[in-house]
Design an enzyme around this catalytic site. Sequence first.
Site, short mmCIF file in Angstrom:
data_model
loop_
_atom_site.label_atom_id
_atom_site.label_comp_id
_atom_site.label_asym_id
_atom_site.label_seq_id
_atom_site.Cartn_x
_atom_site.Cartn_y
_atom_site.Cartn_z
N ALA A 101 7.21 3.76 1.87
CA ALA A 101 8.40 4.19 2.49
C ALA A 101 8.44 3.29 3.92
O ALA A 101 9.49 2.61 4.03
CB ALA A 101 8.76 5.64 2.85
N GLY A 102 7.37 3.17 4.62
CA GLY A 102 7.36 2.35 5.81
C GLY A 102 7.43 1.11 5.43
O GLY A 102 7.92 0.21 6.25
N HIS A 124 -2.13 -1.63 -2.13
CA HIS A 124 -1.33 -0.79 -3.07
C HIS A 124 -0.30 -1.73 -3.78
O HIS A 124 0.49 -2.36 -3.09
CB HIS A 124 -0.72 0.53 -2.55
#
Length: 348
Positions: A101-102, A124
């Site tokens: 999300a960041g 990731h």
Amino acid sequence: MARINFGGTDENVVTREEFPLAKAQDVLKNETIAIIGYGVQGPGQSLNLKDNGFNVIIGQRKGSKTWDKAVADGWVPGETLFEIEEACQRGTIIQYLLSDAGQITLWPTIKKHLTTGKALYFSHGFGITYKERTGIIPPADVDVILVAPKGSGTSLRRMFLQGRGLNSSYAIFQDATGHAFERVVALGIGVGSGYLFETDFKREVFSDLTGERGTLMGAIQGIFAAQYEVLRSNGHSPSEAFNETVEELTQSLMPLVAENGMDWMYANCSTTAQRGALDWWKKFRDASKPVFEELYKEVAAGNEAQRSIDSNSKEDYREKLEVELTELRESEMWRAGATVRKLRPENN
């Protein structure tokens, strides 16, 4: 790179013997590695890189808790610790280690500093694989690479300090410079990988999301809870139920499986345990496999990614997370676990 046979299938693997630290240092000798994100993976990867002799800087928001943590870990403001934009300007390799999300939120800031020849590094595959949902689309003239340690940043650092390595996958999404392979492998060695195995961004995120929700975290908690509750409902004490469900597995058996494999553990336990394990494991496989098949389909369809984006982007996410974690922490099973841990000999 070597071709190693795993269970009948050959895979590309890079070991520290064929790509030693000295070679990694030479590959990256003129690079500045900017770590953006000092939460889960950032501390372990950055400290390992620094201790291995690489030029590393940290980018964080001044005054944040993670800025203070970086200072406490020895990063020096104005020398090795900078505001995010300055770190991105200085870095030739930007390790994008924020939460998924960041990463979405900060992407416009990061993108404008991705000038020709730089490398964008992930641990990731989420942001790139689900780019239609995240908006993370790198410019064509930068390398886009991935090193994904198969464990937490805490474990990566702890094993490094013990002289060990945590295995990692590596992937190349975009090779703009012609040197993406050397860069990604050097970084993988630098962060403390035991060995590196090849994947791609999509396979990394599909396996990772499945594993997190499955045997690594979600499924194991579900199995723990089911067995504990059955034992308790049949009159076993909390201590007995926890020891038979969690403590014996984590403290005694899993280390043996890690060292020698499940067959070795079966061969070296009581004949009663052998017979029961061999008779029942396929029943548990058959019962859980449909759940894993459903889970993988949800991951591949992007539904799990969207749920994560929607949930983790909400302003009250941290408050709701704490409620859910408190429910786990205050459950009888994990309150019993806290007592058991205090009673371990090393804590007395």
